[in-house]
Design an enzyme around this catalytic site. Structure first.
Site, PDB file in Angstrom:
ATOM      1  N   ALA A  25       0.831  -1.208   0.000  1.00  0.00           N
ATOM      2  CA  ALA A  25       0.000   0.000   0.000  1.00  0.00           C
ATOM      3  C   ALA A  25       0.861   1.252   0.000  1.00  0.00           C
ATOM      4  CB  ALA A  25      -0.936  -0.001   1.203  1.00  0.00           C
ATOM      5  N   TYR A  81       3.938   1.487  -1.055  1.00  0.00           N
ATOM      6  CA  TYR A  81       4.637   1.550  -2.338  1.00  0.00           C
ATOM      7  C   TYR A  81       3.724   2.114  -3.425  1.00  0.00           C
ATOM      8  CZ  TYR A  81       7.584   0.118  -6.275  1.00  0.00           C
ATOM      9  OH  TYR A  81       8.358   0.128  -7.418  1.00  0.00           O
ATOM     10  N   SER A 137       3.482  -6.540 -16.518  1.00  0.00           N
ATOM     11  CA  SER A 137       2.704  -6.330 -15.304  1.00  0.00           C
ATOM     12  C   SER A 137       1.229  -6.264 -15.681  1.00  0.00           C
ATOM     13  CB  SER A 137       3.129  -5.030 -14.608  1.00  0.00           C
ATOM     14  OG  SER A 137       4.433  -5.146 -14.099  1.00  0.00           O
ATOM     15  N   THR A 138       0.380  -6.041 -14.701  1.00  0.00           N
ATOM     16  CA  THR A 138      -1.059  -5.950 -14.948  1.00  0.00           C
ATOM     17  C   THR A 138      -1.563  -4.595 -14.491  1.00  0.00           C
ATOM     18  OG1 THR A 138      -1.179  -8.306 -14.423  1.00  0.00           O
ATOM     19  CG2 THR A 138      -3.259  -7.142 -14.644  1.00  0.00           C
ATOM     20  N   LYS A 151      -5.773 -13.686  -8.434  1.00  0.00           N
ATOM     21  CA  LYS A 151      -4.465 -13.062  -8.685  1.00  0.00           C
ATOM     22  C   LYS A 151      -3.505 -13.546  -7.602  1.00  0.00           C
ATOM     23  CE  LYS A 151      -2.109  -8.655  -9.447  1.00  0.00           C
ATOM     24  NZ  LYS A 151      -0.980  -8.938  -8.530  1.00  0.00           N
ATOM     25  N   CYS A 180     -27.917  27.845  16.177  1.00  0.00           N
ATOM     26  CA  CYS A 180     -26.780  26.969  16.489  1.00  0.00           C
ATOM     27  C   CYS A 180     -25.519  27.483  15.790  1.00  0.00           C
ATOM     28  CB  CYS A 180     -27.075  25.544  16.021  1.00  0.00           C
ATOM     29  SG  CYS A 180     -25.728  24.382  16.316  1.00  0.00           S
TER      30      CYS A 180
END
Length: 649
Positions: free
Chosen positions: A64, A66, A106-107, A144, A413
Site C-alpha cells: 500500500a 509503495y 505487469s497488470t 491473482k 446553532c
C-alpha cells in the site's frame, strides 16, 4: 537500519545508495508521509530499492505504501517516468539473463467497479471496431496469486525479470518442485506459491511471510530443511495461470453479479491472493488492443487495497454539521495505515455507536483502502457508549431522527450557521478570504447570514478587528463574487439544500429557470430524470426554507449564466453532444472560460479522459498522463487552434 539479508540482496542486485544514506532510507520507510519532502532523485532511488527488496522477499515497506504513497508521489511529479510505465525488474538473482519465450508484463490495476466499467468500455470499443457483438465477448476471472512470477516452457523455468529478459531458475524443479494439481510442465506463465494453511502450521515461525519463503525456494544457495520439506509435501508448487479456477461469461453477467463473482473467485485457492484478474479470451480483440510497455490492455487486476489494524478508542466526540446532524468522531490511539498516521475515524451516526458499543476503551478494527478515509470495519471489544443529550455547539436538546441525533436549533446553532456560511462561499468558488477563521470572526460579531456579509463595508470589517488591507480585500472579493460570471446551478447549490448538490442542481436547471424552481411541485421534480419521489419531497421542503435568503441575494445582481439554452434555441454545431476534456495552458482563455464556452455550444465537459471522451483539447505544457490515457482509449486529440476552428463552424 537494513538487515544483513537486505544489504546482501542490494549488493547482488548491483544497487548502491547515491542520493540517500542507509539511515535516511530506513527513516523514510518508517515515515512514508515524508515522501513529499524527497527530491526527485531521492524518490526514484527509494522506489528502486524498495522494489528490489520486495521482489527479493525482504520488503521494507508495504504494498500500500509503495503503490499509494511513493508511486503516487512520483506520478504527480513525473507521470511519464519509466518506473510507472515499464515492468518493475526482479534483479535480485544472479545468473545470465536470457530472452523470455513471451513477454511477461505487469497488470494494470483497478480499485473500484467504475474503473472496471471503463476498462470494459475500451473492450467494447475494440469489439465494435472489429464488427464483433460486445454481448458475445467472453470474460474470464481468475485469482491473482501473490507469489513469485515465472515462465515455464517445458525445458526452462525463467524469472520474469524485466518482462522481456529473465534468469534461468530451472533448479527449483531439480529440487523437486511440482506443478500444481499434478499438472505437466510447459504450461507457460505462472507463480511459485506456498499453501497458506501449510505456511501457518509449519513455516510461520521460520519465515516472516510467505513471500520471504518463496524467494528462498528460488535462491541459488542450498535450501533450508523447512523449504525442502514443503516441496516434498507439495505445499510449495509452481501454479500455471492456465490451470487456475475461473469464472467465464459475458459482460452483462459479470457486471450484474460482480461482487459475488469476485468474492467467490478470491477464495478459490489455498494460496495468498491479492486480487482477481479479469481478461477477455477473444484472440483477435487481444491482438487489436495490444499492450503498453507495462501491461496488456485486454487484461486488468481488481484489487481491494485495504489495510486493517486493531485500535483502541480513546473517546467519542460529537460534532454538529451544517444540517444539524450530530456526527460521532472516534478519537483513536494513533495508528499508521496505508502510509498515513490516523487518530480519528467517523462512526457515521449515533445509532451505530449505541448498537455496536463504541466508547472509550472499545477495540475496533480500522480499515483504510488506499488513500480513502478510514472506516470502522468491526467492533472487536465493546465498551459503554457515550450518547450526548445536548448539541455540543449550542447546548440545545437533541432529538432522534431514525439513526441520527439532530439539533433542531438551526437558526441559532453556531456550528450550523458558520458551516452554512462557509459552504456558500466554498461552493460559489469565485472568491477568496471567506474561510473558517474569517467566518468565525464574523459570527462572533453577530453576522449570522450571507446577505448580511454582502452589506459590510471596509470600515465595518476593520471595526471587527480585520486589518485595513484585509478589510478592503474582503470587500473586493464580495464584489468579485457578484460580478464574475458563474453558472446558475452553482449559485443554487451554494444554498446547501439537502440532496441538491452540483449535479442535481444542474439537472433541475436544465429543465426549469432559476426563478421558476420555487413554484415547482413534487410531481414536476419527479419528472426530471434522476429525481425519485422521496428526493423530490425533500427538495421542495428545502427550497421553501431558502427562498427568503435566495430572494435577498438574487436581488444583489449576481452575474449568472443560465442553463436554459434549449435545443431549439441552439444552432446545430459540430460540438453539440460531444464530450470534451481540456488540458494544458490555453491562450484563448482560462480552462474554466473554455469549458463554459463549450457548454454554450451544446458540448459536455469532463475532468478526466475515459472511453466515452470524444476530444482531448490540448494547450501548452501538457502532462503526459492525459495524453497517454487518450492514446490508450483511442480518444481524438486536437490542439487548441483546431478546437477554435471547430467552434467557429
Amino acid at each position: 537500519m537494513l538487515t544483513q539479508e537486505q544489504k546482501e540482496l542490494l549488493a547482488r542486485s548491483g544497487l548502491q545508495l547515491n542520493h540517500l544514506d542507509e539511515k535516511k532510507l530506513c527513516h523514510i520507510a518508517k515515515h512514508p508521509e515524508l515522501s513529499k519532502d524527497l527530491t526527485d532523485s531521492e524518490l526514484i532511488e527509494f522506489l528502486t530499492v524498495a522494489n528490489a527488496l520486495y521482489r527479493g522477499g525482504v520488503a521494507m515497506i508495504s504494498d500500500a505504501d509503495y503503490d499509494f504513497v511513493f508511486q503516487t508521489e512520483l506520478r504527480k511529479r513525473q507521470p511519464n517516468h519509466p518506473l510507472l510505465h515499464t515492468v518493475e525488474p526482479e534483479s535480485a538473482f544472479t545468473g545470465k539473463t536470457v530472452e523470455l519465450p513471451v513477454h511477461m508484463l505487469s497488470t494494470d490495476k483497478a480499485y473500484s467497479f467504475k474503473e472496471i466499467e471503463r476498462w470494459a468500455g475500451r473492450i467494447e470499443k475494440a469489439a465494435t471496431a472489429l464488427n464483433k457483438p460486445f454481448a458475445d465477448i467472453v470474460f474470464r476471472v481468475t485469482p491473482k496469486l501473490d507469489g513469485y512470477a515465472a515462465y515455464d516452457d517445458g525445458q526452462t523455468l525463467y524469472t520474469r525479470g524485466d518482462g522481456r529478459r529473465g534468469t534461468d531458475i530451472s533448479r527449483v524443479f531439480d529440487r523437486g518442485l511440482n506443478v500444481a494439481n499434478g499438472g505437466k510442465r510447459g504450461m507457460g506463465a505462472g507463480e511459485i506459491v506456498i499453501s497458506k494453511s501449510y505456511f501457518q502450521r509449519h513455516l510461520a515461525e521460520h519465515f516472516d511471510n510467505a513471500r520471504n519463503f518463496q524467494a528462498s525456494v528460488i535462491k541459488e544457495k542450498q535450501l533450508e530443511a523447512h523449504a525442502e520439506q514443503a516441496i516434498r509435501d507439495k505445499a510449495a508448487v509452481f501454479y500455471p495461470f492456465a490451470q487456475l479456477p475461473d469464472w467465464t461469461g459475458n459482460w452483462e453477467q459479470l457486471s450484474s453479479q460482480f461482487k459475488d463473482i469476485i468474492e467467490s473467485i478470491w477464495h478459490k485457492v489455498d494460496y495468498d491472493v491479492d486480487g482477481v484478474i479479469l481478461e477477455i479470451t477473444d484472440a483477435e480483440i487481444k491482438e487489436y488492443m495490444g499492450a503498453t510497455r507495462h501491461h496488456h490492455r485486454w487484461q486488468i487486476a481488481f484489487k481491494e487495497n485495504v489495510e486493517t489494524a486493531e485500535v483502541e478508542v480513546l473517546n467519542v466526540t460529537p460534532q454538529t454539521s451544517r444540517s444539524g446532524r450530530i456526527t460521532p468522531v472516534a478519537e483513536l490511539e494513533p495508528t499508521r495505515l496505508s502510509g498515513a498516521l490516523l487518530s480519528r475515524a467517523t462512526a457515521h451516526h449515533y445509532k451505530m455507536v449505541l448498537h455496536k458499543g463504541i466508547g472509550p476503551g472499545a477495540i475496533i478494527r480500522l480499515a483504510r483502502s488506499g488513500e480513502v478515509i478510514p472506516k470502522i470495519e468491526e467492533v472487536i471489544l465493546e465498551a459503554e457508549p457515550q450518547i450526548p443529550t445536548h448539541c455540543p455547539s449550542c447546548g440545545h436538546e437533541l432529538v432522534w431522527d431514525n439513526d441520527f441525533l439532530i439539533c433542531t436549533n438551526n437558526l441559532e446553532c453556531p456550528a450550523q450557521i458558520t458551516h452554512s456560511l462557509e459552504h456558500f462561499f466554498r461552493v460559489l468558488k469565485n472568491n477568496d478570504g471567506f474561510g473558517p477563521a474569517t467566518i468565525r470572526k464574523l459570527y462572533d460579531h453577530d453576522i449570522r447570514s450571507v446577505d448580511a456579509i454582502y452589506q459590510l463595508t471596509a470600515e465595518q470589517f476593520e471595526a471587527m478587528g480585520f486589518g485595513p488591507k484585509q478589510s478592503q480585500n474582503l470587500v473586493d472579493q464580495l464584489e468579485r463574487s457578484r460580478s464574475e460570471a458563474i453558472e446558475d446551478w452553482r449559485f443554487l447549490a451554494a444554498f446547501g439544500v439537502f440532496r441538491m448538490g452540483l449535479g442535481n442542481c444542474e439537472k433541475l436547471l436544465s429543465h426549469y429557470r432559476l426563478t421558476e424552481i420555487f413554484e415547482l411541485t413534487e410531481q414536476d421534480i419527479v419528472g426530471v430524470e434522476g429525481f425519485a419521489e422521496k428526493t423530490a419531497a425533500i427538495v421542495t421542503q428545502g427550497l421553501v426554507k431558502i427562498r427568503p435568503l435566495f430572494n435577498k441575494l438574487y436581488q444583489l445582481g449576481f452575474n449568472l449564466i443560465s442553463s436554459q439554452t434549449s435545443e431549439s434555441d441552439r444552432p446545430a454545431h459540430p460540438l453539440s453532444g460531444k464530450l470534451l476534456v481540456f488540458t494544458g495552458s490555453m491562450q484563448h482563455g482560462t480552462r474554466d472560460d473554455m469549458k463554459k464556452e463549450a457548454k454554450a455550444f451544446g458540448a459536455k465537459v469532463g475532468s478526466s479522459v475515459t472511453g466515452k471522451t470524444d476530444y482531448l483539447v490540448i494547450g501548452e505544457k501538457v502532462g503526459e498522463s492525459k495524453l497517454n490515457a487518450a492514446r490508450d482509449k483511442d480518444v481524438t486529440i486536437i490542439s487548441e487552434q483546431k478546437y477554435l476552428e471547430m467552434i467557429k463552424q
